[in-house]
Design a protein around this motif. Sequence first.
Motif, PDB file in Angstrom:
ATOM      1  N   ASP A 168      28.341  50.305  35.358  1.00 16.17           N
ATOM      2  CA  ASP A 168      26.991  49.799  35.121  1.00 16.17           C
ATOM      3  C   ASP A 168      26.382  50.458  33.892  1.00 16.17           C
ATOM      4  O   ASP A 168      26.365  51.689  33.772  1.00 16.17           O
ATOM      5  CB  ASP A 168      26.097  50.072  36.343  1.00 16.17           C
TER       6      ASP A 168
ATOM      7  N   GLN B  92      23.270  41.301  41.706  1.00 14.19           N
ATOM      8  CA  GLN B  92      23.632  41.031  43.090  1.00 14.19           C
ATOM      9  C   GLN B  92      22.459  40.358  43.823  1.00 14.19           C
ATOM     10  O   GLN B  92      21.391  40.137  43.241  1.00 14.19           O
ATOM     11  CB  GLN B  92      24.014  42.337  43.794  1.00 14.19           C
TER      12      GLN B  92
ATOM     13  N   CYS C 213      21.700  44.848  39.418  1.00 17.25           N
ATOM     14  CA  CYS C 213      23.123  44.743  39.090  1.00 17.25           C
ATOM     15  C   CYS C 213      23.690  43.338  39.290  1.00 17.25           C
ATOM     16  O   CYS C 213      24.878  43.176  39.571  1.00 17.25           O
ATOM     17  CB  CYS C 213      23.939  45.772  39.894  1.00 17.25           C
TER      18      CYS C 213
ATOM     19  N   ASP D 291      22.580  53.078  34.555  1.00 18.49           N
ATOM     20  CA  ASP D 291      23.085  53.971  35.599  1.00 18.49           C
ATOM     21  C   ASP D 291      21.946  54.749  36.217  1.00 18.49           C
ATOM     22  O   ASP D 291      22.071  55.903  36.576  1.00 18.49           O
ATOM     23  CB  ASP D 291      24.142  54.913  35.000  1.00 18.49           C
TER      24      ASP D 291
ATOM     25  N   HIS E 193      28.424  49.671  42.852  1.00 12.49           N
ATOM     26  CA  HIS E 193      27.425  49.831  41.792  1.00 12.49           C
ATOM     27  C   HIS E 193      26.608  51.097  42.068  1.00 12.49           C
ATOM     28  O   HIS E 193      25.871  51.166  43.058  1.00 12.49           O
ATOM     29  CB  HIS E 193      26.495  48.621  41.741  1.00 12.49           C
TER      30      HIS E 193
ATOM     31  N   ALA F  55      31.946  49.935  39.651  1.00 12.90           N
ATOM     32  CA  ALA F  55      31.408  49.196  38.517  1.00 12.90           C
ATOM     33  C   ALA F  55      30.960  50.126  37.402  1.00 12.90           C
ATOM     34  O   ALA F  55      30.445  51.220  37.647  1.00 12.90           O
ATOM     35  CB  ALA F  55      30.224  48.335  38.983  1.00 12.90           C
TER      36      ALA F  55
ATOM     37  N   THR G 109      29.241  55.769  47.369  1.00 16.38           N
ATOM     38  CA  THR G 109      29.567  55.092  46.115  1.00 16.38           C
ATOM     39  C   THR G 109      31.082  55.101  45.973  1.00 16.38           C
ATOM     40  O   THR G 109      31.698  56.170  45.941  1.00 16.38           O
ATOM     41  CB  THR G 109      28.929  55.806  44.914  1.00 16.38           C
TER      42      THR G 109
END
Length: 222
Positions: A218, A63, A61, A221, A113, A216, A136
């Motif tokens: 994403d 990061q 993601c 997923d 994320h 987020a 989450t």
Amino acid sequence: MNEGPDLSEDEARWSLVWQLQQAGIRDKRVLDAIEATPRAAFLDGIFRARAYEDIALPISCGQTISQPSVVGLMTEALEVDNRCKVLEIGAGSGYQAGVLSHLARRVYTIERHRPLARQARAALASIGAANVTVVTGDGTSGLPEQAPFDRIIVTAAAEDPPAILLSQLREGGIMITPVGQSDTVQQIIKVVKTPHGLDYTELGDVRFVPLLEGIADDLADG
């Protein structure tokens, strides 16, 4: 420092602890927690081979997993003991929460994320970190249903220590957070919530991703 193929994982972890001591991390409990946390469990593919170097590395993601010396500095400043309930904003790979799991009574960590949250849960389960809960969610809102927290650690930068999170910190508690614009050098700030207000101490320059609201969207997923 490339650990090379000749070091066992135990030797590589010890080498990392030695590097952190040279970087100024002195708290034996923090050093022991880092040594006991297999950073390789929080990395994938080719990056596992560099797990015990004192560098930040890419994860999913877009990061990163933080540089171990930064993890050590922030963890040492947090002053966690085995009575503490800790909130982390920005689970990322789960590595920081894994280190905290050896020091705290309970750790809650929020990740925006979804794929990262799932990966962090799996990695933390694989090392037996049963006292960590990965949520989450929107880290800027904290976790009011579990407040107040004894300690809060934020692993994304805001312009100021977030007021919502400070409201979830108990009196006498400590928050560690990077502060500053995302495109400039930031400062790690230690905030102590006293009966008379907030005490601030600057701990050093860092670079973190910005603290963002919401969950987020994403594309991957999974």
